[in-house]
Design an enzyme around this catalytic site. Structure first.
Site, PDB file in Angstrom:
ATOM      1  N   GLU A 127      -8.701  -1.376  -0.534  1.00  0.00           N
ATOM      2  CA  GLU A 127      -7.343  -1.483  -0.437  1.00  0.00           C
ATOM      3  C   GLU A 127      -7.006  -1.890  -2.094  1.00  0.00           C
ATOM      4  O   GLU A 127      -6.026  -1.323  -2.809  1.00  0.00           O
ATOM      5  CB  GLU A 127      -6.846  -3.105   0.051  1.00  0.00           C
ATOM      6  CG  GLU A 127      -6.939  -2.636   1.655  1.00  0.00           C
ATOM      7  CD  GLU A 127      -6.562  -4.105   2.434  1.00  0.00           C
ATOM      8  OE1 GLU A 127      -6.103  -3.743   3.752  1.00  0.00           O
ATOM      9  OE2 GLU A 127      -6.789  -5.190   2.002  1.00  0.00           O
TER      10      GLU A 127
ATOM     11  N   LYS B  77       4.450 -15.279   5.545  1.00  0.00           N
ATOM     12  CA  LYS B  77       3.320 -15.034   4.566  1.00  0.00           C
ATOM     13  C   LYS B  77       3.835 -15.452   3.227  1.00  0.00           C
ATOM     14  O   LYS B  77       2.747 -15.520   2.282  1.00  0.00           O
ATOM     15  CB  LYS B  77       3.070 -13.574   4.464  1.00  0.00           C
ATOM     16  CG  LYS B  77       2.568 -12.915   6.000  1.00  0.00           C
ATOM     17  CD  LYS B  77       1.088 -13.017   6.359  1.00  0.00           C
ATOM     18  CE  LYS B  77       0.753 -12.409   7.419  1.00  0.00           C
ATOM     19  NZ  LYS B  77       0.795 -10.955   7.454  1.00  0.00           N
TER      20      LYS B  77
ATOM     21  N   THR C 261      -4.293  -1.699   5.600  1.00  0.00           N
ATOM     22  CA  THR C 261      -4.904  -2.026   6.756  1.00  0.00           C
ATOM     23  C   THR C 261      -4.162  -3.072   7.537  1.00  0.00           C
ATOM     24  O   THR C 261      -3.546  -4.085   6.763  1.00  0.00           O
ATOM     25  CB  THR C 261      -6.273  -2.246   6.504  1.00  0.00           C
ATOM     26  OG1 THR C 261      -6.908  -1.032   6.188  1.00  0.00           O
ATOM     27  CG2 THR C 261      -7.060  -2.701   7.784  1.00  0.00           C
TER      28      THR C 261
ATOM     29  N   ASP D 214       0.885  -1.567   2.048  1.00  0.00           N
ATOM     30  CA  ASP D 214      -0.141  -2.453   2.517  1.00  0.00           C
ATOM     31  C   ASP D 214       0.450  -3.792   3.114  1.00  0.00           C
ATOM     32  O   ASP D 214       1.413  -4.221   2.459  1.00  0.00           O
ATOM     33  CB  ASP D 214      -1.528  -2.584   1.622  1.00  0.00           C
ATOM     34  CG  ASP D 214      -2.702  -3.131   2.479  1.00  0.00           C
ATOM     35  OD1 ASP D 214      -2.398  -3.256   3.515  1.00  0.00           O
ATOM     36  OD2 ASP D 214      -3.638  -3.367   1.733  1.00  0.00           O
TER      37      ASP D 214
ATOM     38  N   GLY E 119      -8.440  -8.736   6.893  1.00  0.00           N
ATOM     39  CA  GLY E 119      -9.056  -7.501   7.747  1.00  0.00           C
ATOM     40  C   GLY E 119     -10.254  -6.776   7.127  1.00  0.00           C
ATOM     41  O   GLY E 119     -10.878  -5.994   7.758  1.00  0.00           O
TER      42      GLY E 119
ATOM     43  N   ASP F  35      -1.785 -11.415   3.484  1.00  0.00           N
ATOM     44  CA  ASP F  35      -2.142 -12.572   4.197  1.00  0.00           C
ATOM     45  C   ASP F  35      -1.098 -13.606   3.689  1.00  0.00           C
ATOM     46  O   ASP F  35      -0.729 -14.582   4.313  1.00  0.00           O
ATOM     47  CB  ASP F  35      -3.503 -12.875   4.201  1.00  0.00           C
ATOM     48  CG  ASP F  35      -4.201 -12.015   4.902  1.00  0.00           C
ATOM     49  OD1 ASP F  35      -4.305 -11.484   6.032  1.00  0.00           O
ATOM     50  OD2 ASP F  35      -5.105 -11.363   4.237  1.00  0.00           O
TER      51      ASP F  35
END
Ligand code: 5RP
Length: 215
Positions: free
Chosen positions: A104, A122, A29, A82, A98, A85
């Site tokens: 996930e 990140k 996501t 995926d 998210g 962060d």
């Protein structure tokens, strides 16, 4: 498009090279994954479909003509792609910005290979500058917040956000996570926690940060 968006797209395009013909792909996501889904859409006739980690990604996948399957119906997956962060040099991650962390984590656990796509900003030496998301059962919010505060962070309720599972999110600010595996294990022990957005016991197998591949 911003530089960060360009780097997200680069990582997502590179992740397409891990997709095998005829397989069902696990899909995460977020804004980086959105680029991956666009790419999957271009090769939709070569894959059997996808398992999705959120209602948001399900809608995007379907818009691109990709069939979405229930994980229970298709069993273990060969590949999960995926975003994250934050990512440390051991490919351990903070996820959940998210609010999709639980699904996930389930798909990551059920996949042989987890390819994480991020923009290089990140990548950090020590996890924790990004507030750590924790999904909680709503009635346990205060109880879990008190227990999380004992680890030295400041839990903040993400007010107004309800996860796809009907739960709430606490974001824990101010942590410096020097033992991600240990902290993940300890937070998992708190009654009322559904899951924590530390992906350390099961880190990514490969991280693609812009045009750089780690692992
Ligand atoms: C969602 C996530 C995302 O992967 C994470 O927030 C990164 O998102 P983006 O690619 O938009 O920066 O964990 O729960």
């Amino acid at each position: 498009m911003t530089d960060r968006d360009t780097q997200k797209r680069q990582a997502a395009e590179r992740a397409l090279t891990y997709v095998e013909d005829g397989k069902i792909v696990g899909v995460g996501t977020g804004s980086t994954v959105k680029f991956f889904i666009e790419g999957l859409g271009r090769m939709r006739d070569r894959i059997a479909g996808a398992v999705s980690s959120s209602e948001q990604s399900t809608a995007l996948l379907q818009q691109h003509g990709i069939e979405v399957f229930d994980l229970n119906a298709v069993g273990p997956l060969t590949l999960y792609v995926d975003g994250a962060d934050e990512c440390d040099p051991q490919r351990r991650l903070i996820k959940g910005g998210g609010a999709a962390l639980t699904r996930e984590k389930i798909i990551a656990a059920a996949s042989a290979r987890f390819v994480c796509v991020v923009d290089p900003a990140k990548c950090v030496d020590v996890l924790g500058a990004f507030a750590l998301p924790v999904e909680v059962i709503p009635m346990a919010r205060s109880h879990v917040a008190r227990a999380l505060a004992a680890f030295g962070g400041q839990p903040v309720w993400r007010d107004g956000v309800v996860t796809d599972n009907g739960n709430w999110i606490l974001d824990v600010h101010g942590l410096r996570i020097t033992d991600p595996v240990g902290l993940e294990r300890e937070i998992n022990q708190i009654v009322g926690v559904v899951s924590v957005g530390l992906f350390a016991a099961r880190p990514a197998d490969v991280v693609i940060a812009g045009d750089r591949v780690l692992g």
